[in-house]
Design a protein around this motif. Structure first.
Motif, PDB file in Angstrom:
ATOM      1  N   ARG A 117       0.848  -1.193   0.000  1.00 55.71           N
ATOM      2  CA  ARG A 117       0.000   0.000   0.000  1.00 55.71           C
ATOM      3  C   ARG A 117       0.880   1.237   0.000  1.00 55.71           C
ATOM      4  O   ARG A 117       2.055   1.204   0.398  1.00 55.71           O
ATOM      5  CB  ARG A 117      -0.925   0.013   1.211  1.00 55.71           C
ATOM      6  CG  ARG A 117      -0.274   0.481   2.490  1.00 55.71           C
ATOM      7  CD  ARG A 117      -1.261   0.695   3.601  1.00 55.71           C
ATOM      8  NE  ARG A 117      -0.597   1.254   4.771  1.00 55.71           N
ATOM      9  CZ  ARG A 117      -1.142   1.360   5.968  1.00 55.71           C
ATOM     10  NH1 ARG A 117      -2.395   0.936   6.167  1.00 55.71           N
ATOM     11  NH2 ARG A 117      -0.486   1.886   6.968  1.00 55.71           N
ATOM     12  N   GLN A 118       0.286   2.331  -0.482  1.00 56.80           N
ATOM     13  CA  GLN A 118       1.006   3.597  -0.509  1.00 56.80           C
ATOM     14  C   GLN A 118       0.034   4.691  -0.100  1.00 56.80           C
ATOM     15  O   GLN A 118      -0.875   5.036  -0.878  1.00 56.80           O
ATOM     16  CB  GLN A 118       1.595   3.880  -1.893  1.00 56.80           C
ATOM     17  CG  GLN A 118       2.462   5.117  -1.953  1.00 56.80           C
ATOM     18  CD  GLN A 118       3.146   5.280  -3.303  1.00 56.80           C
ATOM     19  OE1 GLN A 118       2.638   4.874  -4.333  1.00 56.80           O
ATOM     20  NE2 GLN A 118       4.342   5.869  -3.292  1.00 56.80           N
ATOM     21  N   ILE A 119       0.208   5.188   1.092  1.00 58.77           N
ATOM     22  CA  ILE A 119      -0.567   6.340   1.537  1.00 58.77           C
ATOM     23  C   ILE A 119      -0.089   7.556   0.759  1.00 58.77           C
ATOM     24  O   ILE A 119       1.109   7.669   0.450  1.00 58.77           O
ATOM     25  CB  ILE A 119      -0.414   6.543   3.050  1.00 58.77           C
ATOM     26  CG1 ILE A 119      -1.019   5.334   3.783  1.00 58.77           C
ATOM     27  CG2 ILE A 119      -1.049   7.827   3.519  1.00 58.77           C
ATOM     28  CD1 ILE A 119      -0.733   5.287   5.258  1.00 58.77           C
ATOM     29  N   LEU A 120      -1.010   8.434   0.423  1.00 54.82           N
ATOM     30  CA  LEU A 120      -0.709   9.583  -0.425  1.00 54.82           C
ATOM     31  C   LEU A 120       0.513  10.351   0.080  1.00 54.82           C
ATOM     32  O   LEU A 120       0.574  10.757   1.240  1.00 54.82           O
ATOM     33  CB  LEU A 120      -1.931  10.506  -0.481  1.00 54.82           C
ATOM     34  CG  LEU A 120      -1.833  11.682  -1.449  1.00 54.82           C
ATOM     35  CD1 LEU A 120      -1.733  11.184  -2.886  1.00 54.82           C
ATOM     36  CD2 LEU A 120      -3.039  12.609  -1.302  1.00 54.82           C
ATOM     37  N   GLY A 121       1.493  10.485  -0.800  1.00 57.00           N
ATOM     38  CA  GLY A 121       2.690  11.253  -0.458  1.00 57.00           C
ATOM     39  C   GLY A 121       3.727  10.495   0.331  1.00 57.00           C
ATOM     40  O   GLY A 121       4.758  11.058   0.696  1.00 57.00           O
ATOM     41  N   GLN A 122       3.441   9.209   0.603  1.00 55.91           N
ATOM     42  CA  GLN A 122       4.383   8.428   1.397  1.00 55.91           C
ATOM     43  C   GLN A 122       4.955   7.274   0.575  1.00 55.91           C
ATOM     44  O   GLN A 122       4.653   7.127  -0.601  1.00 55.91           O
ATOM     45  CB  GLN A 122       3.685   7.921   2.660  1.00 55.91           C
ATOM     46  CG  GLN A 122       3.219   9.049   3.575  1.00 55.91           C
ATOM     47  CD  GLN A 122       2.715   8.568   4.900  1.00 55.91           C
ATOM     48  OE1 GLN A 122       3.091   7.485   5.377  1.00 55.91           O
ATOM     49  NE2 GLN A 122       1.868   9.358   5.537  1.00 55.91           N
TER      50      GLN A 122
END
Lengths: 110, 114
Positions: free
Chosen positions: B36-41
């Motif tokens: 997963r990729q949280i926005l901006g991370q």
């Protein structure tokens, strides 16, 4: 896991060669160096992997000095479509997880 | 060239609801992954799956998450009771071998929890 350090961002003009360096001072003997590319709103994509010296494929070259404490991804003659985040990963290929850092955000402009 | 596909491309859900994210790995691949990729991370590993069982999981992959290969082609990620902080892009990946070189990623599902 070996810690990697890359520049947060780089800018380039179209047609130039871009070199992105990654530091991995505590790389282990069994570790490989792998680079992935991620375009906005897409999943990462494998670019190249190497252990030592130089590796070249149709997309990029990877230069690894003898001490292996750093590596340089070289993109020849970049185009606008090379604008992406580039990740340097170091690991021994024995595990399943890819451990991504923050990567280098490359912006290519006309 | 074979591709990993994911559905839906976007999902909006209410907090506390269950969601199932679906993936079709490349057909001859044996190893499957969720990230997963949280926005901006950064992109974060959740779980790997081989031979119908979890082979490795991260601290993020707690009891609210589960994975399943319900048939010969699909690979799913279920989040039982979504939280606001589950909002992220979820990527499925697959590989022929258990190495770091050639994990092929899908286009992702953008999950928004309200």
């Amino acid at each position: 896991l070996a810690k990697t350090t890359q520049p947060i961002s780089m800018d380039s003009y179209e047609g130039q060669e871009v070199n992105i360096t990654c530091s991995h001072n505590n790389i282990a003997t069994n570790d490989y160096i792998t680079w992935y590319q991620q375009f906005p709103s897409q999943g990462p994509r494998f670019i190249i992997q190497g252990y030592k010296t130089k590796v070249t494929n149709e997309v990029a070259s990877l230069f690894i000095p003898a001490d292996r404490k750093s590596s340089t991804l070289s993109l020849p003659r970049v185009s606008l479509s090379d604008t992406a985040v580039y990740y340097c990963l170091v690991g021994d290929n024995s595990g399943y997880a890819l451990n991504f850092g923050k990567g280098t955000s490359l912006l290519v402009t006309p | 060239e074979p591709e990993v596909t994911q559905t839906p491309s976007h999902q909006v859900t209410q907090m506390g609801q269950e969601v199932i994210l679906r993936c079709v790995p490349i057909s001859n691949h044996l190893y499957f992954y969720w990230y997963r990729q949280i926005l901006g991370q950064k992109v974060e590993f959740l779980v790997s799956f081989y031979n119908n069982e979890i082979s490795e999981k991260s601290e993020i992959f707690d009891d609210q998450f589960s994975v399943e290969r319900p048939d010969g082609s699909n690979f799913t990620l279920k989040i039982r009771s979504t939280k606001l902080e589950d909002s992220a892009m979820y990527f499925c990946a697959s590989s022929e071998w258990s190495d770091q070189e050639t994990q092929y990623f899908g286009p992702g599902t953008r999950l928004l929890v309200l």
